[in-house]
Design an enzyme around this catalytic site. Structure first.
Site, PDB file in Angstrom:
ATOM      1  N   LYS A 229       0.740  -1.209   0.017  1.00 57.28           N
ATOM      2  CA  LYS A 229      -0.186  -0.104   0.146  1.00 57.28           C
ATOM      3  C   LYS A 229       0.963   1.389   0.230  1.00 57.28           C
ATOM      4  CE  LYS A 229      -3.766  -2.434   0.692  1.00 57.28           C
ATOM      5  NZ  LYS A 229      -4.680  -2.853  -0.585  1.00 57.28           N
ATOM      6  N   CYS A 230       1.928   1.312  -0.886  1.00 63.57           N
ATOM      7  CA  CYS A 230       3.014   2.403  -0.754  1.00 63.57           C
ATOM      8  C   CYS A 230       2.947   2.979  -2.120  1.00 63.57           C
ATOM      9  CB  CYS A 230       4.103   1.587  -0.346  1.00 63.57           C
ATOM     10  SG  CYS A 230       5.883   2.946  -0.527  1.00 63.57           S
TER      11      CYS A 230
END
Length: 179
Positions: A34-35
């Site tokens: 989730k970066c």
């Protein structure tokens, strides 16, 4: 001490000796699903697929230390990577890469290749973010963010560290040199 002296856990909790990868060129990466750098999974998958038959592999270690961007268990992360990014290279249990609970492998990697600064398209952005967190961040070998990569040659030497801002074209070119 060598890279082959370390054992790590797979997502099922089994110990895996890095000696199993002896003779291969390795790219060791701390990842997060989730970066802002998560799209690198696509390029890493392409690089892996291109060179896997030449003795190259990627060892992926999810890490939730940077912005809590690797939620879920190691198994959930591995499943997500296999479905969303078609990852076929080994994904290990979620670890910490800095601090008192850091994975010993990462203590070794950082001792072999310390932080030398950011380069690339998002270098200024990362510099600004990290200066807010730690004004002195440049002066320690810690992992600074998700998708830091360590390149290991066929003899087990940690030959280069790539920060997440560095172009994967540069990483790929260096891998080709070692193959």
């Amino acid at each position: 001490m060598s890279i082959y002296d370390f054992e790590v856990k797979d997502t099922a909790g089994n110990m895996v000796s890095l000696k199993d990868f002896e003779g291969q060129v390795l790219l060791i990466v701390n990842s997060a699903t989730k970066c802002g750098f998560t799209p690198q999974y696509n390029e890493l998958t392409q690089i892996f697929n291109e060179f896997k038959d030449e003795g190259f592999t990627i060892l992926d270690f999810p890490c939730n230390q940077f912005g809590q961007q690797a939620p879920g268990t190691g198994e959930e992360i591995a499943e997500s990577c296999r479905v969303d990014f078609l990852v076929q290279y080994p994904i290990f249990e979620k670890i910490e890469v800095n601090g008192e609970n850091e994975e010993p492998l990462y203590a070794y990697l950082k001792s072999e290749q310390g932080f030398k600064g950011f380069t690339g398209e998002k270098a200024e952005l990362m510099d600004g973010i990290l200066k807010q967190i730690d004004e002195d961040y440049m002066n320690n070998p810690n992992i600074k963010w998700n998708f830091t990569k360590f390149l290991v040659d066929r003899e087990g030497n940690v030959v280069q560290r790539f920060e997440p801002t560095e172009s994967l074209d540069d990483v790929k070119a260096r891998i080709e040199e070692l193959l």
